[in-house]
Design an enzyme around this catalytic site. Structure first.
Site, PDB file in Angstrom:
ATOM      1  N   ASP A  45      20.859 -12.030  31.780  1.00  0.00           N
ATOM      2  CA  ASP A  45      21.223 -13.445  31.694  1.00  0.00           C
ATOM      3  C   ASP A  45      22.741 -13.605  31.666  1.00  0.00           C
ATOM      4  O   ASP A  45      23.385 -13.243  30.692  1.00  0.00           O
ATOM      5  CB  ASP A  45      20.634 -14.067  30.421  1.00  0.00           C
ATOM      6  CG  ASP A  45      20.972 -15.548  30.306  1.00  0.00           C
ATOM      7  OD1 ASP A  45      20.254 -16.350  30.922  1.00  0.00           O
ATOM      8  OD2 ASP A  45      21.961 -15.894  29.640  1.00  0.00           O
ATOM      9  N   TYR A  50      30.588 -17.264  31.714  1.00  0.00           N
ATOM     10  CA  TYR A  50      30.824 -15.963  31.071  1.00  0.00           C
ATOM     11  C   TYR A  50      31.881 -15.128  31.812  1.00  0.00           C
ATOM     12  O   TYR A  50      32.327 -14.109  31.310  1.00  0.00           O
ATOM     13  CB  TYR A  50      29.521 -15.153  30.937  1.00  0.00           C
ATOM     14  CG  TYR A  50      28.374 -15.872  30.243  1.00  0.00           C
ATOM     15  CD1 TYR A  50      28.572 -17.068  29.564  1.00  0.00           C
ATOM     16  CD2 TYR A  50      27.085 -15.352  30.270  1.00  0.00           C
ATOM     17  CE1 TYR A  50      27.524 -17.735  28.949  1.00  0.00           C
ATOM     18  CE2 TYR A  50      26.029 -16.009  29.641  1.00  0.00           C
ATOM     19  CZ  TYR A  50      26.262 -17.199  28.995  1.00  0.00           C
ATOM     20  OH  TYR A  50      25.212 -17.854  28.388  1.00  0.00           O
ATOM     21  N   LYS A  79      23.999 -19.666  35.689  1.00  0.00           N
ATOM     22  CA  LYS A  79      23.975 -21.090  35.311  1.00  0.00           C
ATOM     23  C   LYS A  79      25.201 -21.805  35.865  1.00  0.00           C
ATOM     24  O   LYS A  79      26.277 -21.199  35.937  1.00  0.00           O
ATOM     25  CB  LYS A  79      23.985 -21.236  33.770  1.00  0.00           C
ATOM     26  CG  LYS A  79      23.056 -20.275  33.044  1.00  0.00           C
ATOM     27  CD  LYS A  79      23.086 -20.449  31.540  1.00  0.00           C
ATOM     28  CE  LYS A  79      22.311 -19.332  30.847  1.00  0.00           C
ATOM     29  NZ  LYS A  79      23.098 -18.132  30.549  1.00  0.00           N
ATOM     30  N   HIS A 112      23.427 -25.570  32.810  1.00  0.00           N
ATOM     31  CA  HIS A 112      23.800 -24.950  31.532  1.00  0.00           C
ATOM     32  C   HIS A 112      23.654 -25.909  30.337  1.00  0.00           C
ATOM     33  O   HIS A 112      23.160 -25.523  29.281  1.00  0.00           O
ATOM     34  CB  HIS A 112      25.238 -24.425  31.619  1.00  0.00           C
ATOM     35  CG  HIS A 112      25.520 -23.264  30.732  1.00  0.00           C
ATOM     36  ND1 HIS A 112      26.336 -22.217  31.090  1.00  0.00           N
ATOM     37  CD2 HIS A 112      25.102 -22.975  29.473  1.00  0.00           C
ATOM     38  CE1 HIS A 112      26.404 -21.351  30.088  1.00  0.00           C
ATOM     39  NE2 HIS A 112      25.662 -21.774  29.101  1.00  0.00           N
TER      40      HIS A 112
END
Ligand code: NAD
Length: 276
Positions: A45, A50, A79, A112
């Site tokens: 994930d 990120y 996302k 998200h």
């Protein structure tokens, strides 16, 4: 129990995966993802936020080669971040994630957060991407019941997944029940309460009974209450520990005891007050 759950469009998603929020781009995320896949993880994930999609993609490729796996044996989630929401910008953001991951396709692509005034346009973009076959399933994250009601009023595709904060201090029973009634799978983020639940006395006592750790007990509870889970660690020994949950089962009584730890307490942001 089965290793995978069948989503509402027939796609199989692993119950268990590795979260890589705050795993640094480069060697840190690469080594974590490779250790996870070596250990048996099949689901990763990540998210545009990120900033480690390139490392995730590289690690997945290397791990496939090292472990004799094919792309279809792995399940990759990403996302669209809040600042990219809206129809055109989501289409672009998806292409960026796709090219950074460089794995041919993405298995699951999520909205998200429910950014006010935008998430419906974002969803239309995801429906287009899905119709074009660039992603195997689409879903949302951090959606409350009212966001889902609103989305479903216009959606052509029902989200396959809602990824939300969920752990013994935030059991999300009402949301879980609602999602189940709509055919939406619930996935837990921060399942370990960002590590802050691991010293909880009740969880440690339950863990001792089974010869397991508090982390393993929480993750097993996720599976038994029917929630997909994605604990994060970049340490190989913890990555292995967290995955070692398929050789025991919690009793009904222990499940209920963990359920009773609910305090509706969030460690992360509240989707209704995120300051968009
Ligand atoms: P988590 O609950 O998975 O906790 C992770 C932390 O717990 C680690 O950093 C480590 O310090 C500790 N830990 C992990 N395993 C351990 C073990 N066996 N023993 C001792 N300590 C251990 O928290 P998280 O990273 O916030 O959530 C997991 C994943 O969920 C993220 O990596 C990300 O992929 C996803 N996520 C999504 C959203 C969202 O808005 N959709 C938000 C937050 C996180």
């Amino acid at each position: 129990m089965q290793d995978t759950v069948t989503l509402n469009n027939g796609v199989e998603m692993p119950w268990f995966g590795l979260g890589v929020y705050q795993a640094k781009e480069g060697q840190e995320v690469i080594q974590a993802v490779k250790a996870a896949i070596r250990t048996g993880y099949r689901s990763i994930d990540t998210a545009a936020l990120y900033r480690n999609e390139e490392g995730v993609g590289q690690a997945v490729k290397e791990a496939m080669e090292e472990n004799g796996l094919t792309r279809d044996q792995l399940f990759i989630t990403s996302k669209v971040w809040n600042s990219d929401q809206g129809y055109e910008s989501t289409l672009q953001a998806f292409e960026t994630s796709l090219s950074k991951l460089n794995l041919g396709y993405i298995d699951l692509f999520l909205v998200h957060w429910p950014v006010k005034g935008k998430y419906k346009d974002t969803w239309r973009a995801l429906e287009k991407i899905y119709a074009e076959g660039k992603v195997r399933a689409i879903g949302v994250s951090n959606f409350q019941i009212h966001h889902l009601e609103d989305l479903l009023a216009d959606a052509k595709v029902v989200p396959a997944v809602n990824q939300v904060e969920l752990h013994p201090h935030l059991t999300q029973k009402e949301l879980l029940q609602y999602c189940r009634s709509k055919g939406i799978e619930t996935e837990a983020w921060s399942p370990l309460g960002q590590g802050q639940l691991l010293d909880h006395e009740t969880l440690k006592e339950i863990a001792a009974k089974y010869g397991k750790t508090a982390a393993q007990v929480i993750l097993r509870w996720d599976l038994q209450v029917g929630v997909v889970t994605i604990p994060k660690s970049v340490r190989a020994e913890r990555i292995a520990e967290n995955a070692d949950i398929f050789d025991f089962a919690l009793s009904e009584e222990d499940i209920r005891e963990i359920d009773r730890l609910n305090q509706n307490k969030r460690f992360g942001a509240d989707p209704d007050n995120f300051g968009f």
